[in-house]
Write a protein that holds these residues in place. Sequence first.
Motif, PDB file in Angstrom:
ATOM      1  N   ASN A 439     -15.515  -3.740  37.173  1.00  0.00           N
ATOM      2  CA  ASN A 439     -14.459  -4.578  37.724  1.00  0.00           C
ATOM      3  C   ASN A 439     -13.629  -3.824  38.764  1.00  0.00           C
ATOM      4  O   ASN A 439     -12.428  -3.655  38.612  1.00  0.00           O
ATOM      5  N   ARG A 440     -14.297  -3.370  39.809  1.00  0.00           N
ATOM      6  CA  ARG A 440     -13.591  -2.624  40.840  1.00  0.00           C
ATOM      7  C   ARG A 440     -14.302  -2.801  42.164  1.00  0.00           C
ATOM      8  O   ARG A 440     -15.458  -2.419  42.309  1.00  0.00           O
ATOM      9  N   PRO A 445     -12.342   4.238  44.160  1.00  0.00           N
ATOM     10  CA  PRO A 445     -10.914   3.881  44.099  1.00  0.00           C
ATOM     11  C   PRO A 445     -10.009   4.933  44.741  1.00  0.00           C
ATOM     12  O   PRO A 445      -8.895   4.625  45.141  1.00  0.00           O
ATOM     13  N   HIS A 477      -5.577  -2.538  48.626  1.00  0.00           N
ATOM     14  CA  HIS A 477      -5.763  -3.780  47.873  1.00  0.00           C
ATOM     15  C   HIS A 477      -4.443  -4.509  47.628  1.00  0.00           C
ATOM     16  O   HIS A 477      -4.429  -5.601  47.081  1.00  0.00           O
ATOM     17  N   GLY A 504     -16.768   2.513  42.316  1.00  0.00           N
ATOM     18  CA  GLY A 504     -16.486   1.121  42.632  1.00  0.00           C
ATOM     19  C   GLY A 504     -17.830   0.431  42.672  1.00  0.00           C
ATOM     20  O   GLY A 504     -18.874   1.080  42.550  1.00  0.00           O
ATOM     21  N   THR A 553     -18.696  -7.417  40.476  1.00  0.00           N
ATOM     22  CA  THR A 553     -17.339  -7.358  39.947  1.00  0.00           C
ATOM     23  C   THR A 553     -17.110  -8.613  39.120  1.00  0.00           C
ATOM     24  O   THR A 553     -18.043  -9.350  38.846  1.00  0.00           O
TER      25      THR A 553
END
Length: 742
Positions: A439-440, A445, A477, A504, A553
């Motif tokens: 979930n990225r 990141p 983001h 990610g 994601t």
Amino acid sequence: MMEKPQRTFGPVYLEKNFQTGALVSVLTTEPLNRFLDYKAPEGGCDLGSFLEVPLGPRKVLGVVWSKGSGTFDINRIRSAYRELDVAPMTEDMRQFLERAAEYTLTPLSAMLRLATRAPGLSNPPSMQKVYRLADASKGTQTKARAKVVEVINDFGGARFTLSELASQAGVSASVIKGMVQAGSMIEEQTPRDLPFPDLRPDQTGKALTSDQATAAQALRKKVRQGGYGTTLLRGVTGSGKTEVYLEAVAECLKQGQQALVLLPEIALTSEFMRRVEARFGARPAEWHSGVTMTERRRTWKMVGEGGAQMVIGARSALFLPFRSLGLVVVDEEHEGSYKQEEGVLYHARDMSVLRASLAGAQVVLASATPSLETWANAQSGKYDRVDLTSRYGAAVMPDMKTIDMRAEKLPASRWVSDELARQIAQRIEAGEQSLLFINRRGFAPVTLCRACGEQLGCETCDARMVEHRFQKRLMCHQCGETKPIPQTCPACGVADRLAPVGPGVERLAEEAQSLFPEARLRVLSSDLFGSARALKQAIDEIAAGDADIIVGTQLVAKGHNFPKLTLVGVIDADLGLQGSDLRAAERTFQLMRQVAGRAGRSKTPGTAYLQTYQPDHPVIHAIVQGDEEAFWKAEAREREAIGMPPFGRMAGIVISSTDLALCERAGLTLARNTAELVALGAQVFGPAPAPIARVRGRYRVRLLIKAGKAAPIQAVIARWVAQVPQKGDLRIAVDIDPYSFL
Ligand code: ADP
Ligand code: ZN
């Protein structure tokens, strides 16, 4: 012959309770915070009539809210220009806007703006030239012409105005004119807004299983009886919730009333439209950001006049002017996207219940993993509850297993465990699909300078920039700002020492491809698709089998049906459990169950593997055990013990300004003057810098209010916040029932 509907649709015949020149009190869409008196226009008007009225030198939109107050000098009151050619706003809609405004602490004029978000409402009734497809095979086939045909097909054969079609297809108007000449398109004059084709609820749907039939009967009965009520429709993914609630829609249409179905994600609408068309013989109205302006206006008007029996929409469809609402379905009711986090802060599920209770309509909240709010309301008897216990047909819920990452000795910058890789290899061998979930978005990141330790951040936000390798840019983001990936560190100036840290979705895709160089790999992440259309196409191709490994994601968690998918690998099941968000456990539970539910949706059973460093965590346990009632009970006990929602109430206050001192002073003013809140039994926390302390150059300071479930906090909060003098660009946003604590 079809059964005769109890209520019929058609043009709205008006009583004119206010004669020409009579005093009326009007709510305008302007931010004035009060009603204005006008004289009724030529021909008179009624309560709820939409008027065009003068305001200073301008013409603005307003709705007759009540009879005039008579408190103004009659000689200075101006006349409304005219009544618009749209159905008057119903009484229950006016009540809804008032109650929603009170609940969310939003000015009523802002609510009216939400309820009038369609272009050209004040246009006179008229004809317009529209273009539709006749025979695509006629005339010369060119790229530009193919583009036009594609756009029309994408919009389900819709009719367009010339300029809209040209801009959607990215071609010049002359291309379309040329197609008319060649006979592949037809140009015609039509009234601007036509009713939608009749839906036929009497057509027989799919044969239901006995489980489904019992559930459908219960919903049908409630719709038939009429009046307000809310039902939780719970059933694992693939159990046929959609089939069941379409039966409730059928009953509603049979009663001659209108139905609204809210979906959490636009990408889901086209498949849903196909199902509705198959069930009812025609396409319903659609309302979301991917709908053309012409269709938006048509939908808005027809919903008001009763020329649209059913609307499929995003959360804002709730503010359409339904003339006779009988049913609202909120599909995947637990989805976070139902909470509007900008502008007017409202939760579409809660507002659906409010709207339905005022309109005397039924609500169905459908979910495999309901929100704790809804679950608790069903437990306490406030909502009814209907359960579907098994998947349809041969499909069974996937087996759930954990992979203990402490025992896996993965090298640095690798995230797919050997165990998971073995499983993927087996699926590829068997011609089945695997989904790797993280979930990225983006590649990594964090981008770190290995020379000085600097982490690349956003210039206007207190947030790190995320590397998006496909776009070759860094992205914030929070604000969406992007910049090229630098060669040298902006802090120390050393070259070539910047390195990505953490995974990610793009980086995971790279790893998967290097593990399985022969495999066909697809990446599904919201930022990788330019349009809802492109995304839909990718999803259709995957469903058709055109991929061995899907890396995605949370976009993939929602509703899509991939029949060949038998393996789900969650790369980091612990991710959502970090942080202090009150819904962290609930969200992780929902998301993991939802993602796992993608596997084994047809005959071959599926398995879901959760990679975790804490396999003994109670939430991970609950997910793997699949004992949902036990999870909710435990979660409810915990929240109840500390008075958290849904057992207590909260409100979040965000003070923001480009001037930090101004924010801090406002925060202290509030913190020092809490007597009225305290008298209600409420607690006030803060002020404190928000976890994201700066967004788009504005500093952010938070306060949090916690109160008893029934405490009437809104009016008190409104007075409390009003104590802070309006200075500079200071803004105070009040979020009742907050979902975001950032
Ligand atoms: P849910 O909304 O609970 O995830 P769906 O309603 O989408 O489930 O059903 C899952 C799949 O099973 C869909 O493809 C649906 O068409 C099919 N299905 C469900 N019930 C039936 C039925 N009674 N007859 C035929 N197909 C069904
Ligand atoms: Zn930013």
